[in-house]
Scaffold this motif. Structure first.
Motif, short mmCIF file in Angstrom:
data_model
loop_
_atom_site.label_atom_id
_atom_site.label_comp_id
_atom_site.label_asym_id
_atom_site.label_seq_id
_atom_site.Cartn_x
_atom_site.Cartn_y
_atom_site.Cartn_z
N SER A 4 0.85 -1.19 0.00
CA SER A 4 0.00 0.00 0.00
C SER A 4 0.88 1.24 0.00
CB SER A 4 -0.94 0.01 1.21
OG SER A 4 -0.21 -0.01 2.43
N LEU A 5 0.50 2.21 -0.81
CA LEU A 5 1.23 3.48 -0.94
C LEU A 5 0.42 4.56 -0.25
CD1 LEU A 5 2.19 3.21 -4.72
CD2 LEU A 5 3.47 2.38 -2.75
N GLU A 6 1.11 5.38 0.53
CA GLU A 6 0.42 6.40 1.30
C GLU A 6 1.10 7.75 1.07
OE1 GLU A 6 0.52 5.00 5.28
OE2 GLU A 6 -0.63 3.18 4.83
N SER A 7 0.31 8.83 1.20
CA SER A 7 0.87 10.17 1.04
C SER A 7 -0.02 11.19 1.72
CB SER A 7 1.02 10.52 -0.44
OG SER A 7 1.53 11.83 -0.58
N LYS A 8 0.61 12.19 2.33
CA LYS A 8 -0.14 13.30 2.92
C LYS A 8 -0.58 14.28 1.83
CE LYS A 8 2.48 12.99 7.22
NZ LYS A 8 3.46 13.65 8.12
N LYS A 10 4.97 13.53 -16.84
CA LYS A 10 6.28 13.57 -17.47
C LYS A 10 7.29 14.40 -16.69
CE LYS A 10 4.97 12.47 -22.21
NZ LYS A 10 5.06 12.83 -23.63
N GLN A 11 6.83 15.42 -15.99
CA GLN A 11 7.76 16.25 -15.26
C GLN A 11 8.09 15.70 -13.88
OE1 GLN A 11 4.68 16.99 -16.20
NE2 GLN A 11 3.71 18.53 -14.91
N GLY A 12 7.48 14.58 -13.50
CA GLY A 12 7.79 13.98 -12.22
C GLY A 12 7.15 14.71 -11.05
N PRO A 13 7.30 14.19 -9.83
CA PRO A 13 6.68 14.81 -8.66
C PRO A 13 7.51 15.99 -8.14
CG PRO A 13 7.87 12.85 -8.00
CD PRO A 13 7.98 12.93 -9.50
N SER A 14 6.88 16.84 -7.35
CA SER A 14 7.59 17.90 -6.67
C SER A 14 8.32 17.32 -5.45
CB SER A 14 6.61 18.99 -6.21
OG SER A 14 5.76 18.47 -5.19
N GLU A 15 9.26 18.08 -4.92
CA GLU A 15 9.99 17.62 -3.74
C GLU A 15 9.03 17.41 -2.56
OE1 GLU A 15 13.55 16.55 -1.66
OE2 GLU A 15 13.03 16.77 -3.78
N GLU A 16 8.03 18.25 -2.44
CA GLU A 16 7.05 18.12 -1.37
C GLU A 16 6.25 16.84 -1.52
OE1 GLU A 16 3.83 20.99 0.94
OE2 GLU A 16 4.28 21.34 -1.18
N GLU A 17 5.88 16.52 -2.77
CA GLU A 17 5.13 15.27 -3.01
C GLU A 17 5.98 14.05 -2.69
OE1 GLU A 17 2.17 16.84 -6.60
OE2 GLU A 17 4.18 16.12 -7.06
N VAL A 18 7.28 14.13 -2.97
CA VAL A 18 8.18 13.01 -2.68
C VAL A 18 8.30 12.80 -1.18
CG1 VAL A 18 10.59 12.25 -2.77
CG2 VAL A 18 9.50 13.19 -4.82
N VAL A 55 7.36 -4.52 6.07
CA VAL A 55 8.46 -3.67 5.64
C VAL A 55 7.86 -2.30 5.34
CG1 VAL A 55 10.30 -3.29 3.94
CG2 VAL A 55 9.68 -5.63 4.60
N THR A 56 8.45 -1.26 5.89
CA THR A 56 7.97 0.10 5.65
C THR A 56 9.13 0.99 5.25
OG1 THR A 56 8.22 0.65 8.00
CG2 THR A 56 6.05 -0.09 7.29
N GLY A 57 8.81 2.09 4.59
CA GLY A 57 9.86 3.01 4.19
C GLY A 57 9.30 4.25 3.54
N PRO A 58 10.17 5.17 3.12
CA PRO A 58 9.72 6.41 2.49
C PRO A 58 9.27 6.18 1.04
CG PRO A 58 12.11 6.35 2.58
CD PRO A 58 11.62 5.14 3.32
N GLU A 59 8.95 7.22 0.36
CA GLU A 59 8.47 7.18 -1.04
C GLU A 59 9.31 6.21 -1.87
OE1 GLU A 59 8.29 8.01 -5.18
OE2 GLU A 59 10.06 8.39 -3.92
N ILE A 60 8.64 5.44 -2.73
CA ILE A 60 9.29 4.27 -3.33
C ILE A 60 10.29 4.59 -4.43
CG2 ILE A 60 7.37 2.76 -2.71
CD1 ILE A 60 6.42 2.88 -5.60
N GLY A 61 10.00 5.59 -5.28
CA GLY A 61 10.81 5.79 -6.48
C GLY A 61 12.03 6.67 -6.30
N TYR A 62 11.92 7.71 -5.45
CA TYR A 62 12.97 8.71 -5.35
C TYR A 62 13.68 8.70 -4.00
CZ TYR A 62 10.50 10.37 -9.44
OH TYR A 62 9.90 10.45 -10.68
N LEU A 63 13.10 8.02 -3.01
CA LEU A 63 13.73 7.94 -1.70
C LEU A 63 14.14 6.49 -1.37
CD1 LEU A 63 11.57 10.45 0.39
CD2 LEU A 63 13.69 10.85 -0.87
#
Length: 457
Positions: free
Chosen positions: A185-189, A347-355, A390-398
């Motif tokens: 499961s992916l979660e985000s504020k 295409k422009q990817g997520p913002s730093e805040e979204e990451v 297993v838990t961790g930060p954002e999957i693609g960039y962190l």
């Protein structure tokens, strides 16, 4: 470090990050800088490589912010379409971290150059067709030259591999495990936004599914492990997993393929793969580790706590599966990724805040038997359950940069304890190392949620 005989001089760099100016690549650079010349770190020299030196320089400045870039980091020019530039690149380093995807389009020239020169190779690929094709084409040569080629060293598929073995090792004798089902499961504020390259890889994966099946038919069948008890029932396509509060559906990712590939190799090599230069102590450690890992049926599902979020997952999956089968459909998917992914990929990817606001959780629900005798009974039903996480930060960039860099550091630090060369999934290589411990120190956490008895009718 094994090198081809034509190379007389030692490599100038411990590590080269290829594709360092890309979306994921610049985050890999940022993570690697944390360990460059750090106490007890094996990383003392680093280079960035790609087609455009100016973009690499900007990526380095971004990764080092707010301070200046460390001195001594080389900027190297290399082009996927220029094999000589890749061979020259590989001859200068012990290890390539390849961040240039989709790998079915851009990965093979890099693997070929690494294998030819005896350079080690790690990537963040999650594309089964590419990985299996590289194994078929380059494994024997990689063994010969001493090049260790390991794909899926990012979120695909280290959390699944280490998460599976972590759960498996909780089954102390006489208990035996039968099945492990992982729920992602992916979660985000804020909102979840993925890399366009990931979306492109998924679309091309659907387009190349026939090639993957053809490749598998042409290869010898892999060994299958013996698993106690009957195989689990197929189960519903859509699952309301009330125990963990998720609506879930099968995830057609590389994770299940990679875990099964590791279990197949383990079936043929019950004590794991010996290191090229390992000593008696490491040999004993490796054998002891693998003696505690038990084979089981494995599946991966993606889920959401809300029914609305789950329906979004289903809708995006249908778009990719249906439109990805035709050239016209693929053009539409790749031209309008944000529309067809309902905003998940752009295409422009997520913002730093979204990451920084995103995270993941992967639950491993394992069922088995209190002892092997129970498993042998006709129509035996599991009577024991162990749930790990297993838990961790954002999957693609962190998470992916954390995992890739830690795999690279272990390879540099413990190279003699790892196989001399060959193409392998990450679990069979890194399982007996301290990778899980290092990930734990860097924000990817492993823990046991529960152990319980199941009612048996």
């Amino acid at each position: 470090m094994a090198r081809s005989q034509c190379q007389d001089l030692p490599p100038a760099f411990d590590m080269v990050i290829l594709g360092a100016s890309g979306f994921t690549g610049k985050y890999v650079v940022r993570e690697a800088l944390k360990f460059l010349n750090a106490p007890s770190s094996p990383l003392s020299s680093l280079a960035l490589a790609g087609r455009r030196p100016a973009k690499l320089t900007r990526a380095l400045q971004w990764a080092a912010h707010p301070g200046p870039p460390p001195s001594g980091i080389a900027i190297l020019t290399a082009d996927i379409t220029d094999p000589e530039s890749l061979r020259r690149l590989c001859s200068q380093t012990k290890l390539i971290l390849d961040c240039v995807g989709p790998f079915r389009l851009y990965g093979e020239p890099v693997v070929a150059a690494c294998v030819e020169t005896g350079c080690d190779y790690l990537d963040i690929c999650g594309e089964p067709e590419f990985m299996e094709r590289m194994e078929a084409k380059y494994h024997e040569k990689a063994v010969e030259t001493g090049s260790l080629v390991i794909s899926a060293c990012g979120f695909d598929s280290i959390p699944a591999e280490l998460g599976f073995t972590f759960n498996s090792r909780q089954w102390a004798e006489p208990a035996v495990v039968n099945r492990v089902e992982a729920y992602l499961s992916l979660e985000s504020k804020k909102r979840i936004v993925g890399n366009f390259g990931t979306f492109q890889s998924a679309v091309l994966g659907v387009a190349n599914v026939d090639k993957l099946q053809e490749l598998r038919r042409s290869r010898p069948r892999r060994s299958r492990p013996t698993i106690p008890g009957p195989p689990p029932p197929k189960g519903p396509t859509i699952e309301n997993q009330k125990k963990v509060g998720l609506w879930a559906v099968k995830l057609p990712s590389a994770d299940s393929v990679i875990v099964r590939r590791t279990l197949s190799i383990l079936t043929d090599n019950p004590h794991g793969l010996p290191g090229g230069e390992e000593g008696p102590q490491q040999c004993e450690k490796r054998r002891a580790f693998w003696s505690t890992v038990k084979a089981a049926h494995f599946g991966m599902k993606i889920g959401s706590k809300s029914l609305l979020g789950f329906l979004r997952v289903i809708t995006v999956g249908i778009f990719i599966d249906v439109l990805g089968r035709t050239a016209t459909g693929r053009r539409l998917l790749l031209k309008f990724p944000s529309f067809f992914s309902l905003g998940w990929f752009k295409k422009q990817g997520p913002s730093e805040e979204e990451v920084t606001s995103a995270s993941f959780q992967m639950l491993f629900i394992a069922q088995g038997y209190s002892n092997a005798e129970v498993a042998m009974a006709r129509n035996a039903k599991p009577d024991t359950e162990i749930v790990t996480r297993v838990t961790g930060p954002e999957i693609g960039y962190l998470s992916t940069p954390i995992i890739l860099v830690q795999c690279g550091l272990i390879l540099l630090r413990q190279r003699g304890d790892l196989p001399k060369g060959g193409t392998f999934p990450p679990g069979i290589v890194f399982g007996p190392t301290d990778l899980q411990e290092q990930l734990q120190k860097n924000g990817i956490l492993f823990d046991v949620i529960s152990r319980s008895s199941l009612p048996v009718e």
